[in-house]
Scaffold this active site. Structure first.
Site, PDB file in Angstrom:
ATOM      1  N   GLN A 115       0.843  -1.239   0.125  1.00  0.00           N
ATOM      2  CA  GLN A 115      -0.046  -0.225  -0.111  1.00  0.00           C
ATOM      3  C   GLN A 115       0.812   1.138   0.130  1.00  0.00           C
ATOM      4  O   GLN A 115       1.662   1.492   1.013  1.00  0.00           O
ATOM      5  CB  GLN A 115      -0.989  -0.042   1.256  1.00  0.00           C
ATOM      6  CG  GLN A 115      -1.704   1.131   1.225  1.00  0.00           C
ATOM      7  CD  GLN A 115      -1.068   2.083   2.250  1.00  0.00           C
ATOM      8  OE1 GLN A 115      -0.358   1.933   3.158  1.00  0.00           O
ATOM      9  NE2 GLN A 115      -1.409   3.563   1.991  1.00  0.00           N
ATOM     10  N   TYR A 152       1.006   5.118   0.192  1.00  0.00           N
ATOM     11  CA  TYR A 152       0.591   6.569   0.146  1.00  0.00           C
ATOM     12  C   TYR A 152       1.179   7.481  -0.770  1.00  0.00           C
ATOM     13  O   TYR A 152       2.298   7.317  -1.118  1.00  0.00           O
ATOM     14  CB  TYR A 152       0.792   7.143   1.710  1.00  0.00           C
ATOM     15  CG  TYR A 152      -0.086   6.508   2.770  1.00  0.00           C
ATOM     16  CD1 TYR A 152      -1.240   6.563   2.685  1.00  0.00           C
ATOM     17  CD2 TYR A 152       0.504   6.015   3.931  1.00  0.00           C
ATOM     18  CE1 TYR A 152      -2.215   5.924   3.408  1.00  0.00           C
ATOM     19  CE2 TYR A 152      -0.182   5.441   4.921  1.00  0.00           C
ATOM     20  CZ  TYR A 152      -1.556   5.598   4.741  1.00  0.00           C
ATOM     21  OH  TYR A 152      -2.409   4.860   5.774  1.00  0.00           O
ATOM     22  N   THR A 156      -3.569   4.403  -1.951  1.00  0.00           N
ATOM     23  CA  THR A 156      -4.667   4.984  -0.965  1.00  0.00           C
ATOM     24  C   THR A 156      -4.702   6.280  -1.552  1.00  0.00           C
ATOM     25  O   THR A 156      -3.908   7.273  -1.589  1.00  0.00           O
ATOM     26  CB  THR A 156      -4.184   4.984   0.319  1.00  0.00           C
ATOM     27  OG1 THR A 156      -4.074   3.525   0.757  1.00  0.00           O
ATOM     28  CG2 THR A 156      -5.088   5.705   1.393  1.00  0.00           C
ATOM     29  N   LYS A 188      -7.631   2.321  -3.129  1.00  0.00           N
ATOM     30  CA  LYS A 188      -8.336   2.281  -1.882  1.00  0.00           C
ATOM     31  C   LYS A 188      -8.755   3.524  -1.458  1.00  0.00           C
ATOM     32  O   LYS A 188      -8.073   4.563  -1.492  1.00  0.00           O
ATOM     33  CB  LYS A 188      -7.561   1.496  -0.941  1.00  0.00           C
ATOM     34  CG  LYS A 188      -8.031   1.331   0.571  1.00  0.00           C
ATOM     35  CD  LYS A 188      -7.006   0.715   1.539  1.00  0.00           C
ATOM     36  CE  LYS A 188      -7.560   0.714   2.924  1.00  0.00           C
ATOM     37  NZ  LYS A 188      -7.569   1.949   3.698  1.00  0.00           N
ATOM     38  N   HIS A 238     -11.160   5.018   5.175  1.00  0.00           N
ATOM     39  CA  HIS A 238     -10.131   4.771   5.925  1.00  0.00           C
ATOM     40  C   HIS A 238     -10.197   4.678   7.445  1.00  0.00           C
ATOM     41  O   HIS A 238      -9.629   4.977   8.361  1.00  0.00           O
ATOM     42  CB  HIS A 238      -9.092   6.190   5.691  1.00  0.00           C
ATOM     43  CG  HIS A 238      -7.728   6.259   5.874  1.00  0.00           C
ATOM     44  ND1 HIS A 238      -7.003   6.509   4.778  1.00  0.00           N
ATOM     45  CD2 HIS A 238      -6.851   6.033   7.039  1.00  0.00           C
ATOM     46  CE1 HIS A 238      -5.750   6.058   5.069  1.00  0.00           C
ATOM     47  NE2 HIS A 238      -5.653   5.941   6.312  1.00  0.00           N
ATOM     48  N   ASP A 290     -13.866  -2.525   3.076  1.00  0.00           N
ATOM     49  CA  ASP A 290     -13.444  -2.383   4.306  1.00  0.00           C
ATOM     50  C   ASP A 290     -14.149  -1.495   5.327  1.00  0.00           C
ATOM     51  O   ASP A 290     -15.117  -0.636   4.914  1.00  0.00           O
ATOM     52  CB  ASP A 290     -11.761  -2.280   4.427  1.00  0.00           C
ATOM     53  CG  ASP A 290     -11.509  -0.752   4.319  1.00  0.00           C
ATOM     54  OD1 ASP A 290     -12.445   0.081   4.062  1.00  0.00           O
ATOM     55  OD2 ASP A 290     -10.156  -0.565   4.041  1.00  0.00           O
TER      56      ASP A 290
END
Length: 394
Positions: free
Chosen positions: A138, A140, A166, A263, A287, A318
């Site tokens: 993942q 950032y 993300t 995401k 988040h 999620d």
């Protein structure tokens, strides 16, 4: 060996994943516990996530032979024994040394994908060596684009099968628990938090003897950075680029030749644009309530995105997943699977690798039980007809 035995006994005390929360709280200083447990501002998005899954009901079929059930399915192009992957969670080592590796090993043991956070306290290479399995990295969006590309290249070299971008963190959310505790990372000792650290002597002793963890994938950038933390945010988000846009994402898509997952999506129009760009999977996420407190519950955002994507790419979700039946509900609502973050995180914080494994076993058992009670034998057979409607009850 003695330590492992103690952790295994602690893990065995959990009969639902939320049993790990009080166990973790008993191990951690209040400020560290609140960092993992907390969310943004009034924490309404955090609460909505959890509460909305609880409100979804199923219409069980009866008199079905459910002696055997099969939870296996495809998750983003690969086989999985259940429709579940581990979401990225940052800074785990500040709660328990080796926590990132513990969670990654638990995922490998269970045969499910694991996502390593940019802000993990284990490096890309350490995870690949310690927990070979289905690995996603993942990323950032860092303001230092050269550093971001180095991380992506490292993930490719370490054979991570997926890159997860993300997109809901242009700036850090206002996480007020962290502000009240004067907590920031790299971890700093202040008069306010030192007393809290001392109140958990076992945790404090580990920090003294094993050293304070660092965010391994960011440590070089942090050494070079002279950034300061704004008063309106916690330290989260200080290295990220608020100008990142669709063109920038397209450049990443063009350069990454494996699965690209995005995401942090809650709008159908954004999901459609991502599909048209060539993204391989969309994750409906807010988040964990840690960014925009006014964001919708992911349970509410999921149906519109599933309709908009219309089967062209997998949609996962999620946020607030606390029970195995939530996995069944998500499948019934059109998700290919779910990601869990806090469930395995708190399992590891409370009881290391045995705790993370136990959390996943609980979710798997509950999902299988929910399928049996719903008259479903294969996860692949779950569809919207399982959701309870007024027609079911008429």
């Amino acid at each position: 060996m003695k330590q492992n035995s103690l952790l295994e006994k602690r893990a065995a005390r959990a009969h639902c994943v939320e049993d790990f929360w009080p166990l973790a709280r008993g191990c951690l200083p209040r400020s560290i516990y609140d960092f993992f447990d907390g969310a943004a501002e009034d924490e309404l998005a955090l609460t909505r996530n959890r509460d909305r899954w609880r409100q979804i009901t199923l219409g069980p079929k009866v008199l079905v032979d459910v002696k055997k059930v099969d939870l296996s399915c495809e998750i983003i192009g690969g086989h999985s024994p259940m429709p579940l992957a581990v979401a990225p969670t940052g800074g785990v080592g500040f709660g328990r040394h080796g926590g990132d590796i513990a969670i990654a090993r638990a995922a490998a043991t269970m045969g499910i994908p694991y996502t390593l956070s940019t802000s993990a306290t284990a490096s890309i290479e350490q995870i690949a060596l310690a927990a070979p399995g289905r690995l996603w990295f993942q990323a950032y969006i860092l303001s230092d684009k050269d550093e971001l590309q180095r991380l992506i290249d490292r993930a490719f070299s370490a054979d991570y099968e997926g890159l997860m971008i993300t997109v809901d963190l242009p700036v850090g959310g206002k996480r007020e628990r962290d502000l009240h505790h004067q907590l920031s990372f790299p971890l700093k000792f202040t008069p306010r938090n030192v007393l809290g650290f001392a109140a958990r002597p076992a945790w404090a002793l580990r920090m003294l003897t094993q050293g304070v963890p660092v965010m391994e994938n960011l440590k070089e950038m942090q050494r070079r950075s002279a950034s300061t933390v704004r008063k309106s945010t916690s330290s989260v988000g200080k290295h990220y680029d608020p100008s990142f846009n669709w063109n920038d994402l397209q450049k990443i898509r063009d350069g990454w030749k494996r699965k690209l997952i995005v995401k942090g999506v809650v709008r159908p129009d954004d999901a459609v644009r991502l599909v048209e760009m060539g993204i391989d999977a969309v994750i409906v996420s807010n988040h964990g309530g840690r960014q925009l407190d006014a964001a919708p519950a992911t349970c509410d955002a999921l149906p519109g995105i599933v309709r908009a994507v219309n089967g062209r790419v997998p949609v996962l979700v999620d946020g607030g997943i606390r029970r195995g039946v939530d996995v069944v509900k998500a499948r019934a609502m059109g998700a290919q699977g779910v990601l869990v973050g806090r469930a395995t995180l708190f399992g590891a914080l409370a009881a290391g690798e045995p705790g993370a494994i136990r959390a996943l076993e609980i979710l798997q058992d509950e999902a299988a039980r929910a399928m049996r009670l719903s008259g479903i034998t294969r996860i692949e057979d779950i569809d919207s007809s399982l959701l309870f409607t007024s027609e079911c009850g008429s």
